[in-house]
Write a protein that holds these residues in place. Structure first.
Motif, PDB file in Angstrom:
ATOM      1  N   GLN A   1      81.558  65.058   2.680  1.00 14.06           N
ATOM      2  CA  GLN A   1      81.100  66.245   1.967  1.00 14.06           C
ATOM      3  C   GLN A   1      80.512  65.956   0.589  1.00 14.06           C
ATOM      4  O   GLN A   1      79.830  66.805   0.029  1.00 14.06           O
ATOM      5  CB  GLN A   1      82.257  67.239   1.804  1.00 14.06           C
ATOM      6  N   TYR A   2      80.799  64.804   0.033  1.00 13.35           N
ATOM      7  CA  TYR A   2      80.282  64.514  -1.305  1.00 13.35           C
ATOM      8  C   TYR A   2      80.186  63.000  -1.482  1.00 13.35           C
ATOM      9  O   TYR A   2      80.645  62.232  -0.656  1.00 13.35           O
ATOM     10  CB  TYR A   2      81.171  65.130  -2.389  1.00 13.35           C
ATOM     11  N   GLY A   3      79.584  62.599  -2.584  1.00 12.88           N
ATOM     12  CA  GLY A   3      79.355  61.190  -2.865  1.00 12.88           C
ATOM     13  C   GLY A   3      77.870  60.890  -2.944  1.00 12.88           C
ATOM     14  O   GLY A   3      77.017  61.703  -2.541  1.00 12.88           O
ATOM     15  N   THR A   4      77.546  59.712  -3.468  1.00 14.05           N
ATOM     16  CA  THR A   4      76.156  59.266  -3.601  1.00 14.05           C
ATOM     17  C   THR A   4      76.096  57.758  -3.369  1.00 14.05           C
ATOM     18  O   THR A   4      77.136  57.081  -3.388  1.00 14.05           O
ATOM     19  CB  THR A   4      75.595  59.573  -5.004  1.00 14.05           C
ATOM     20  N   PRO A   5      74.900  57.214  -3.194  1.00 21.98           N
ATOM     21  CA  PRO A   5      74.787  55.754  -3.079  1.00 21.98           C
ATOM     22  C   PRO A   5      75.228  55.014  -4.342  1.00 21.98           C
ATOM     23  O   PRO A   5      75.396  53.788  -4.296  1.00 21.98           O
ATOM     24  CB  PRO A   5      73.282  55.551  -2.821  1.00 21.98           C
ATOM     25  N   ASP A   6      75.413  55.718  -5.448  1.00 17.47           N
ATOM     26  CA  ASP A   6      75.902  55.076  -6.670  1.00 17.47           C
ATOM     27  C   ASP A   6      77.380  54.711  -6.587  1.00 17.47           C
ATOM     28  O   ASP A   6      77.888  53.968  -7.429  1.00 17.47           O
ATOM     29  CB  ASP A   6      75.698  56.000  -7.872  1.00 17.47           C
ATOM     30  N   SER A   7      78.100  55.245  -5.595  1.00 16.75           N
ATOM     31  CA  SER A   7      79.527  54.966  -5.469  1.00 16.75           C
ATOM     32  C   SER A   7      79.770  53.472  -5.242  1.00 16.75           C
ATOM     33  O   SER A   7      78.954  52.788  -4.618  1.00 16.75           O
ATOM     34  CB  SER A   7      80.113  55.757  -4.298  1.00 16.75           C
ATOM     35  N   ASN A   8      80.896  52.994  -5.771  1.00 22.80           N
ATOM     36  CA  ASN A   8      81.327  51.600  -5.583  1.00 22.80           C
ATOM     37  C   ASN A   8      80.285  50.599  -6.063  1.00 22.80           C
ATOM     38  O   ASN A   8      80.121  49.515  -5.481  1.00 22.80           O
ATOM     39  CB  ASN A   8      81.676  51.338  -4.112  1.00 22.80           C
ATOM     40  N   ALA A   9      79.599  50.966  -7.144  1.00 17.32           N
ATOM     41  CA  ALA A   9      78.546  50.090  -7.672  1.00 17.32           C
ATOM     42  C   ALA A   9      79.099  48.746  -8.127  1.00 17.32           C
ATOM     43  O   ALA A   9      78.414  47.717  -8.025  1.00 17.32           O
ATOM     44  CB  ALA A   9      77.821  50.784  -8.818  1.00 17.32           C
ATOM     45  N   ALA A  10      80.342  48.719  -8.620  1.00 21.60           N
ATOM     46  CA  ALA A  10      80.911  47.456  -9.098  1.00 21.60           C
ATOM     47  C   ALA A  10      80.994  46.438  -7.954  1.00 21.60           C
ATOM     48  O   ALA A  10      80.682  45.253  -8.130  1.00 21.60           O
ATOM     49  CB  ALA A  10      82.290  47.699  -9.703  1.00 21.60           C
ATOM     50  N   PHE A  11      81.418  46.905  -6.785  1.00 17.67           N
ATOM     51  CA  PHE A  11      81.485  46.012  -5.627  1.00 17.67           C
ATOM     52  C   PHE A  11      80.085  45.535  -5.233  1.00 17.67           C
ATOM     53  O   PHE A  11      79.875  44.347  -4.952  1.00 17.67           O
ATOM     54  CB  PHE A  11      82.142  46.722  -4.450  1.00 17.67           C
ATOM     55  N   SER A  12      79.130  46.445  -5.207  1.00 14.79           N
ATOM     56  CA  SER A  12      77.768  46.089  -4.789  1.00 14.79           C
ATOM     57  C   SER A  12      77.158  45.067  -5.748  1.00 14.79           C
ATOM     58  O   SER A  12      76.509  44.104  -5.317  1.00 14.79           O
ATOM     59  CB  SER A  12      76.906  47.350  -4.722  1.00 14.79           C
ATOM     60  N   ARG A  13      77.364  45.265  -7.049  1.00 13.98           N
ATOM     61  CA  ARG A  13      76.855  44.303  -8.030  1.00 13.98           C
ATOM     62  C   ARG A  13      77.548  42.953  -7.869  1.00 13.98           C
ATOM     63  O   ARG A  13      76.909  41.891  -7.953  1.00 13.98           O
ATOM     64  CB  ARG A  13      77.050  44.839  -9.443  1.00 13.98           C
ATOM     65  N   TYR A  14      78.836  43.005  -7.635  1.00 15.34           N
ATOM     66  CA  TYR A  14      79.609  41.770  -7.467  1.00 15.34           C
ATOM     67  C   TYR A  14      79.073  40.953  -6.291  1.00 15.34           C
ATOM     68  O   TYR A  14      78.861  39.741  -6.395  1.00 15.34           O
ATOM     69  CB  TYR A  14      81.085  42.122  -7.254  1.00 15.34           C
ATOM     70  N   MET A  15      78.856  41.595  -5.153  1.00 17.08           N
ATOM     71  CA  MET A  15      78.396  40.875  -3.969  1.00 17.08           C
ATOM     72  C   MET A  15      76.958  40.388  -4.131  1.00 17.08           C
ATOM     73  O   MET A  15      76.608  39.298  -3.639  1.00 17.08           O
ATOM     74  CB  MET A  15      78.537  41.762  -2.736  1.00 17.08           C
ATOM     75  N   ALA A  16      76.119  41.177  -4.787  1.00 15.45           N
ATOM     76  CA  ALA A  16      74.740  40.730  -5.019  1.00 15.45           C
ATOM     77  C   ALA A  16      74.719  39.479  -5.882  1.00 15.45           C
ATOM     78  O   ALA A  16      73.893  38.577  -5.674  1.00 15.45           O
ATOM     79  CB  ALA A  16      73.932  41.846  -5.673  1.00 15.45           C
ATOM     80  N   ALA A  17      75.623  39.395  -6.844  1.00 14.10           N
ATOM     81  CA  ALA A  17      75.687  38.218  -7.702  1.00 14.10           C
ATOM     82  C   ALA A  17      76.173  36.989  -6.946  1.00 14.10           C
ATOM     83  O   ALA A  17      76.038  35.858  -7.448  1.00 14.10           O
ATOM     84  CB  ALA A  17      76.606  38.494  -8.889  1.00 14.10           C
ATOM     85  N   ARG A  18      76.729  37.190  -5.758  1.00 19.55           N
ATOM     86  CA  ARG A  18      77.243  36.083  -4.955  1.00 19.55           C
ATOM     87  C   ARG A  18      76.401  35.826  -3.714  1.00 19.55           C
ATOM     88  O   ARG A  18      76.881  35.285  -2.712  1.00 19.55           O
ATOM     89  CB  ARG A  18      78.707  36.360  -4.594  1.00 19.55           C
ATOM     90  N   GLY A  19      75.149  36.236  -3.788  1.00 17.60           N
ATOM     91  CA  GLY A  19      74.204  35.826  -2.764  1.00 17.60           C
ATOM     92  C   GLY A  19      74.043  36.759  -1.598  1.00 17.60           C
ATOM     93  O   GLY A  19      73.630  36.329  -0.516  1.00 17.60           O
ATOM     94  N   TYR A  20      74.327  38.051  -1.799  1.00 15.34           N
ATOM     95  CA  TYR A  20      74.100  39.054  -0.765  1.00 15.34           C
ATOM     96  C   TYR A  20      73.113  40.108  -1.274  1.00 15.34           C
ATOM     97  O   TYR A  20      73.111  40.433  -2.470  1.00 15.34           O
ATOM     98  CB  TYR A  20      75.401  39.776  -0.390  1.00 15.34           C
ATOM     99  N   VAL A  21      72.316  40.629  -0.373  1.00 13.69           N
ATOM    100  CA  VAL A  21      71.600  41.874  -0.653  1.00 13.69           C
ATOM    101  C   VAL A  21      72.518  43.012  -0.217  1.00 13.69           C
ATOM    102  O   VAL A  21      73.081  42.975   0.881  1.00 13.69           O
ATOM    103  CB  VAL A  21      70.265  41.938   0.110  1.00 13.69           C
ATOM    104  N   VAL A  22      72.695  43.992  -1.093  1.00 13.39           N
ATOM    105  CA  VAL A  22      73.500  45.167  -0.753  1.00 13.39           C
ATOM    106  C   VAL A  22      72.583  46.384  -0.780  1.00 13.39           C
ATOM    107  O   VAL A  22      71.895  46.629  -1.781  1.00 13.39           O
ATOM    108  CB  VAL A  22      74.676  45.367  -1.727  1.00 13.39           C
TER     109      VAL A  22
END
Length: 412
Positions: free
Chosen positions: A197-218
């Motif tokens: 019912q709610y939320g945006t793609p901005d959610s859990n940005a810390a995890f997404s940034r963390y994984m991108a810094a370790r060689g993943y596209v998120v």
């Protein structure tokens, strides 16, 4: 002492007296009561959505609470006078200290159990099968001092609000997190939670940034929300997002042969459905953080307490009850789609979760194993729903450690 210095001396002595009073009375009492109040939520389930942050957060900051409770005990022993109130506060702080130690006391055995679960599914030598370059970027231990200093951030490329569709004139966008260097990278398609019912793609940005810094596209994607848009609108939007992503693999630096899908809560439910459907996109792995898996049983056996009113949430999502819409409830249940070998799946649930009970994750794990799928079920005994909202908390550090290893192995 001169007469002109006497007022200044009296003022200094007055301030010293006030400080001494605070130190001897108010501060120990306040620390004792605050520590006990917060520590109780380590074992008490939140009865309402308003109180849920306490149930979620208290176990995750338990090392901080250990410090608060220990300081309260020392101050009470040093400064408070004898009497029933002092003794009561002291007993309360001792109880609070014991409660705040529970997650840390359970951590070693839980970590050992997780390690065994990973090895039994992926192989005893699975760590060494992960490329060395990837292993060098992974967390070296499941629990670090990051709880106090924060999990370090790194520079990445970030692009937000890329529109990929507009069904019913509702603009749907995605956020793109990429490593700094151009290339072809393993990819995580991220689906946020929020009771559909709610939320945006901005959610859990810390995890997404963390994984991108370790060689993943998120790629964090959006979908239409209930109750205005009922299932299967959400799954349709996820499929549309995957079509867009696969049409832009070169633009987004994506290796189309190494794509995983991951979600939390309602997002995990959609991630599971997207990977389990008969005409699924080319998904190599699924990561499910506390996602609903069998909606009919979830409706008939709600948790107690039930802070989000599970039945009302499911009715808003699907448009009715299981008696009214039995086929739709089955179609919307990932458990019902497990009839053949499916991509490797990591399921992480909280043992104290009263929104999505861990028993449902365990039932999906058993079902996946019965059809020959690789599946790993990890239950964090002290954790509540959305434990990873405290990104550097005790539970998320453990979950992050094994999520990295799982993705590193399956997307190698």
């Amino acid at each position: 002492m001169s007469q002109e210095n006497q007022p200044r001396f009296r003022k200094t002595r007055s301030l010293a007296s006030i400080f001494a009073f605070l130190l001897a009375s108010f501060i120990p009492s306040a620390l004792s009561l605050i520590g006990l109040f917060l520590s109780l939520w380590i074992v008490i389930p939140a009865p309402t959505l308003f109180l849920l942050p306490l149930g979620v957060g208290a176990p995750e900051i338990s090392p901080w609470l250990v410090g608060v409770n220990a300081i309260a005990i020392l101050l009470l022993l040093r400064f408070l006078r004898k009497g029933w109130l002092s003794r009561l506060l002291l007993v309360g702080s001792v109880v609070a200290l014991i409660l705040s130690l529970l997650p840390l006391l359970q951590f070693p055995s839980t970590n050992q159990r997780f390690s065994i679960a990973m090895q039994s599914t992926l192989g005893a030598d699975y760590i060494n099968q992960i490329p060395q370059t990837k292993r060098a970027m992974m967390r070296p231990d499941p629990l670090l001092f990051d709880l106090f200093r924060g999990i370090p951030d790194s520079d990445i490329r970030y692009t937000s609000k890329i529109q990929f569709a507009a069904p019913d004139n509702v603009p749907l966008t995605l956020n793109l997190y990429q490593p700094l260097q151009k290339g072809k990278y393993p990819t995580i398609v991220m689906i946020y939670g929020g009771a559909w019912q709610y939320g945006t793609p901005d959610s859990n940005a810390a995890f997404s940034r963390y994984m991108a810094a370790r060689g993943y596209v998120v790629v964090a994607i959006d979908y239409r929300h209930a109750p205005q848009y009922k299932f299967p609108a959400q799954l349709d939007d996820i499929n549309t997002a995957f079509t867009h992503i696969l049409n832009h693999v070169d633009d987004y630096d994506i290796d189309r042969d190494r794509i995983a899908v991951m979600g939390r809560s309602a997002g995990a439910h959609l991630a599971l459905l997207s990977a389990f459907q008969s005409d699924a996109p080319p998904i190599k792995a699924v990561v499910d953080y506390y996602g609903p898996v069998e909606l009919t049983i979830g409706y008939r056996e709600p948790p107690n307490p039930d802070p989000i009113n599970s039945r009302a949430t499911l009715k808003a999502f699907l448009g009715g009850t299981p008696d009214e819409l039995p086929d739709l409830y089955r179609r919307a249940s990932p458990y019902q789609w497990v009839t053949r070998p499916l991509p490797p799946t990591l399921l992480i649930y909280g043992g104290r979760d009263h929104i999505v009970q861990a028993k449902f994750g365990k039932s999906l794990f058993d079902r996946l194993q019965s059809v020959g799928s690789r599946a790993i079920f990890l239950e964090i005994p002290w954790a509540d729903h959305a434990f990873d909202a405290v990104f550097n908390g005790v539970s998320n550090q453990l979950a992050l450690y094994y999520t990295e290893q799982f993705l590193g192995w399956v997307l190698r």
